[in-house]
Design a protein around this motif. Structure first.
Motif, short mmCIF file in Angstrom:
data_model
loop_
_atom_site.label_atom_id
_atom_site.label_comp_id
_atom_site.label_asym_id
_atom_site.label_seq_id
_atom_site.Cartn_x
_atom_site.Cartn_y
_atom_site.Cartn_z
N THR A 269 0.82 -1.22 0.00
CA THR A 269 0.00 0.00 0.00
C THR A 269 0.85 1.27 0.00
O THR A 269 0.33 2.37 0.13
CB THR A 269 -0.92 0.03 1.24
OG1 THR A 269 -0.11 -0.07 2.42
CG2 THR A 269 -1.92 -1.12 1.22
N ASN A 270 2.16 1.10 -0.13
CA ASN A 270 3.08 2.25 -0.12
C ASN A 270 2.76 3.17 1.06
O ASN A 270 2.57 4.38 0.90
CB ASN A 270 2.99 3.02 -1.44
CG ASN A 270 4.06 4.09 -1.55
OD1 ASN A 270 5.17 3.94 -1.02
ND2 ASN A 270 3.75 5.17 -2.24
N GLY B 18 2.73 -0.19 -3.69
CA GLY B 18 1.52 0.61 -3.88
C GLY B 18 0.52 0.00 -4.84
O GLY B 18 -0.47 0.63 -5.17
N GLU C 105 -1.86 9.01 1.11
CA GLU C 105 -1.16 7.87 1.69
C GLU C 105 -2.05 6.67 1.95
O GLU C 105 -1.56 5.60 2.25
CB GLU C 105 -0.45 8.28 3.00
CG GLU C 105 -1.36 8.87 4.05
CD GLU C 105 -0.63 9.29 5.33
OE1 GLU C 105 0.59 9.17 5.40
OE2 GLU C 105 -1.31 9.74 6.28
N GLY D 217 -4.21 5.15 -0.21
CA GLY D 217 -4.42 4.25 -1.34
C GLY D 217 -5.83 4.38 -1.92
O GLY D 217 -6.62 5.24 -1.51
N LYS E 282 3.64 12.72 -1.70
CA LYS E 282 2.82 11.53 -1.45
C LYS E 282 1.71 11.47 -2.48
O LYS E 282 0.99 12.45 -2.66
CB LYS E 282 2.18 11.59 -0.07
CG LYS E 282 3.08 11.32 1.10
CD LYS E 282 2.26 11.47 2.38
CE LYS E 282 3.03 11.02 3.61
NZ LYS E 282 2.24 11.34 4.83
N ASN F 175 -0.85 8.19 -3.57
CA ASN F 175 -1.17 6.76 -3.68
C ASN F 175 -2.41 6.54 -4.52
O ASN F 175 -3.42 6.04 -4.05
CB ASN F 175 -1.32 6.15 -2.28
CG ASN F 175 0.02 5.76 -1.68
OD1 ASN F 175 1.06 5.85 -2.33
ND2 ASN F 175 0.01 5.32 -0.44
#
Lengths: 569, 569
Positions: free
Chosen positions: A245-246, A296, A525, A527, B283, B285
């Protein structure tokens, strides 16, 4: 309790001031937002559990603005919350023959939760539902492979038999990515929890995907190193899931992203191919960096089974300061000065607007570190190898920013308790914003100079629409902003007293369009998962989405990996 | 000149000692290895020029162990050095109609170097040959687009007409990746040299691919920031080429790799598609991180036309120390201690074995900083925001490692001249190893604990074969190792007196097999290009190579981008 070290403006001196804390310490590593009445599954070692994260409180706008449901209340199925989603008929239905194949492979009952050949629905629920109790699937089978080879055999079998799969780590995600929507088989990596190797000269750790983040970090702490990622769910989340999921979290400002720190990946493709890219090298320029695609990808092109990651030396000293500022321009100036004067020891620069701090104060009953009120507050953390040096740098910095009137007032924690309590003013915000009922929350990346304008414009919209006020006549309590200033990651939050369609109408698509106009990201962040999948078009143009779909088709031509999510919106 | 600050063992004190330098200062930012007699092309602004790099001296083993050729001597065509390489007949031959099309597009003569419709071979040569004068192609056309849109039109035209293309930046590579092999059209990005934006709060720079690295770094220096990459060729290399080759260089230990620092890319695919992934977000995602594929792709799937990159605040203080150690185990201990005690300010940890230092001394006529001899030497650089703190940390570190007898002796530079001179002992090595004739050179990543064993084993092989000795009877002068200890990046060097097939036989495939056995990389930072393409199998397994070829086929189905290189081996 020792008084906080207080910066007094004009004096350009750091003097101790008598500042009393009247609230309980909030441990930084403790789950950050476990709500009263929120169900917590009983956990055994390495079983997935519910867990708190740094941004945990997200009642779905569609399901009303109420706080987390009581344990007695059933979780709504995702298939009901998203009635437009239909089970793809190309996927096979699970049969007893399928289940028998998995049993033959995995060889023992503990590796299987089977709702097909026997009634195991009670056991399966924690794997079907996310910890927020917001998403729930209908799976009847959870398998827990114990090796990469078993993962390979499982995926190949699923691919050959058109059985859809959901890869699952600690199941602590915030966008519904790690639970099924319909009857996808859950492949849970909890049993793959071994640290494979660690080199304390290079700092390179190689570990199974199912290792719990906190376990990895504790292992490293004993060896004077640190995992380059930290987040609230560390006690439950797995490092494979963090990479898949980075994950961003609290150490990104200092140590950078997974794309820089992950040196290698072992992954299994849907057709069973084991990708051995588990490099222990910091430099390797021999071809395309394939592993980056898995970082990710949220389990949509394969399953990460192990990672190799560069872990920095652990800092011996940490300091934290909290201060008030008069404008967002001054916040930006303070950030620039912090980068310059604290440079290599700056490990966090968090932003909280005055309204978020006031709501925190009012909901928690805690007082704030500063007696004076300010439209903005920042929290700075330093971590370095020499405590005296770091304190000196921090004090010089504070003297400078106060002398220049960038910062109006500030305090520095003098001991570990104060350290945690200052952090509590930032970390307690998400939890306490839910005090009035529910919160509309957005996790956004925005170019830093425009970051706060969105909060102001959103508030203006609510005011114009007559939706915001201090009494029960108004649905909206306030519009606040806080987040990781260092990463230009804004958490726009709208705490409400009740669900109101008019509020939602003011928020969407306004927020997404505003972010799109500034080339921001609608998911900084957290996702895409199922929650953000429909909105990817606000952050990515058609060409990018086309290129992404090509990747998906290349690696997962049958589409069995984590369907209904990510690019499927 | 001020004496070097000297560490005296046992005393656990840093005392000044009278240490004289008797050699000229070597400027760190100056080209590091321009050889007498080496031809340097006259450069006009933004034209590609020859340039030195940190590892520049690489006479091709196949072409003999002689030093760089004299300017009068013609450069051998790559097609002659690699007789097995044949021009792919699927590519069209350049016609005057093609050339006319380019002229119509680019509109002026300055954007075209045309050897088809007129004799321009003299002008074209710098674009056909690499700066080492080791690789030379047969192109008859160089085009210099001035915009992304022009790059798009050019690639689409080439793709439609089956014209092969070589993307070219500063042409400072070490593996022949940026020059044609046959008649591929050179698309040179020198005209795309604008800085598009810089945000001094976030530190995010957006710039055209053709901006010279040093220009970007100077621009940033004026704004108190630093480009997170530095290398010897900075005066000529372009940032687009740096990203396309995933350049490593001198700041990687501190600031990490391109994969972490590059936030966005604008690129053009062979079919003319413009990929706008020029994110200014730290960032994001929202889907697969497609841009990562272009980092290190060496122009084989498209052309990078702009980048967005995170630039750290520039450090205000730098220090450098040089010391002697008795074993490679102690070098590893010193590195671990440096990471712990210097932590966040450590910006370089370079290794030079005693033999490399002795050869440097003997070839350069310079004396070494330490009077005593040691089997290993290290150079440590610190950079931070506070000079006093950094010096204190460095001194504590040196006292510690000397007190613990990890380090035997050491000096610390007291001024900028000494700073440069200590660096000279590391940076002067590649140049001076060529003193006896030529050098066989390998750029390898090896797990750090085994890193130096390769040097010892290679030397043992040469001794056993009777090839190494102090007199002209022996072809091999010595076998030495040096490199970026902090990145586990070893430069194995075998300086020789003359070309000898027996030497080559001892080296290959031994070195590659040795590295493969330890899962190392046969190209740590230089890339594959044409030089390393045949050897990729030593670092990547069949699955990885297959996955890479899939990517190539996906983005460049007609194979027009930089053929005969990278994965074509």
């Amino acid at each position: 309790m020792a008084p906080l070290h207080r910066c007094v403006p004009a004096l350009r001196q750091i003097k101790a001031a008598n500042f009393a804390f009247n609230r309980a310490a909030i441990a930084r590593t403790a789950p950050r937002a476990v709500f009263a009445g929120q169900r917590r599954f009983e956990s055994s070692k390495n079983e997935p559990t519910t867990s708190a994260t740094s941004e945990p409180h997200q009642p779905h706008p569609d399901t009303g603005a109420k706080g987390p449901e009581a344990p007695s209340r059933k979780i709504k199925y995702t298939s009901e919350s998203y009635p437009d989603l239909k089970r793809d008929p190309k996927f096979a239905e699970l049969t007893t023959e399928h289940v028998q194949w998995f049993k033959d492979l995995l060889g023992n009952e503990s590796a299987i939760l089977d709702g097909v050949s026997k009634d195991a629905s009670e056991d399966i629920e924690p794997y079907n539902a996310d910890w927020m109790r917001k998403y729930k699937g209908h799976t009847k089978l959870v398998v827990k492979p114990g090796s990469t080879d078993e993962v390979s055999k499982i995926l190949k079998y699923c691919n050959d038999n058109m059985l859809a799969v959901v890869p699952q780590g600690g199941n602590t995600g915030l966008v519904g990515g790690s639970v099924p929507v319909f009857d996808e088989i859950v492949v849970n990596l909890a049993r793959m929890n071994q640290i494979r190797s660690f080199d304390d000269v290079s700092g390179i750790l190689v570990a199974d995907a199912g290792v719990i983040l906190e376990v990895a970090d504790n292992y490293l702490a004993e060896r004077k190193h640190i995992f380059p990622l930290d987040l609230g769910a560390k006690g439950s989340c797995q490092i494979g899931g963090n990479v898949a999921t980075n994950a961003g979290g609290l150490r990104l400002l200092r140590y950078g992203s997974m794309h820089g720190n992950v040196l290698g990946i072992e992954a299994v493709l849907p057709d069973g191919t084991i990708v051995n890219n588990l490099s222990k090298l910091r430099k390797d320029n021999t071809g395309y960096d394939i592993k980056q695609l898995f970082i990710g990808a949220e389990g949509t092109i394969g399953m990460i089974t192990a990672i190799s990651i560069l872990c920095p030396q652990r800092s011996q000293a940490t300091n934290v300061a909290y201060f008030g500022l008069e404008s967002f321009e001054k916040v930006q100036q303070a950030f620039s000065e912090a980068k310059g004067m604290l440079g290599e020891i700056l490990s966090a620069f968090e932003l909280m607007d005055g309204r978020s701090q006031n709501l925190y104060k009012s909901a928690s009953g805690n007082s704030l570190p500063l007696e004076s009120e300010h439209p903005f507050y920042c929290l700075i953390e330093t971590s370095g190898s020499n405590s005296d040096h770091d304190q000196e740098k921090l004090e010089s910095f504070l003297e400078h920013v106060m002398g220049e009137e960038i910062v109006s007032d500030g305090v520095v924690a003098q001991d570990q308790t104060q350290f945690k309590e200052l952090w509590g003013c930032r970390e307690g915000v998400p939890e306490h914003l839910g005090h009035w009922g529910g919160v509309y929350k957005y996790d956004l990346s925005i170019p830093i100079n425009e970051m706060y304008s969105l909060v102001e414009e959103t508030r203006a919209r609510m005011e114009k629409a007559g939706l915001i006020g201090d009494t029960d006549d108004y649905p909206v309590v306030d519009v606040v902003g806080y987040g990781h200033m260092g990463d230009a990651n804004l958490h726009l939050n709208v705490p409400t007293r009740r669900y109101d369609k008019a509020v939602e109408k003011e928020l969407e698509p306004f927020v997404y369009e505003w972010v799109a106009k500034r080339s921001g990201s609608i998911s900084a962040e957290h996702g895409l998962g199922i929650a953000k999948a429909p909105f990817i078009g606000y952050s990515r143009d058609e060409t990018m989405i086309k290129l992404m779909r090509q990747i998906k088709d290349l690696y997962d031509p049958k589409g069995i990996m984590n369907p209904y999510k990510f690019l499927s919106g």
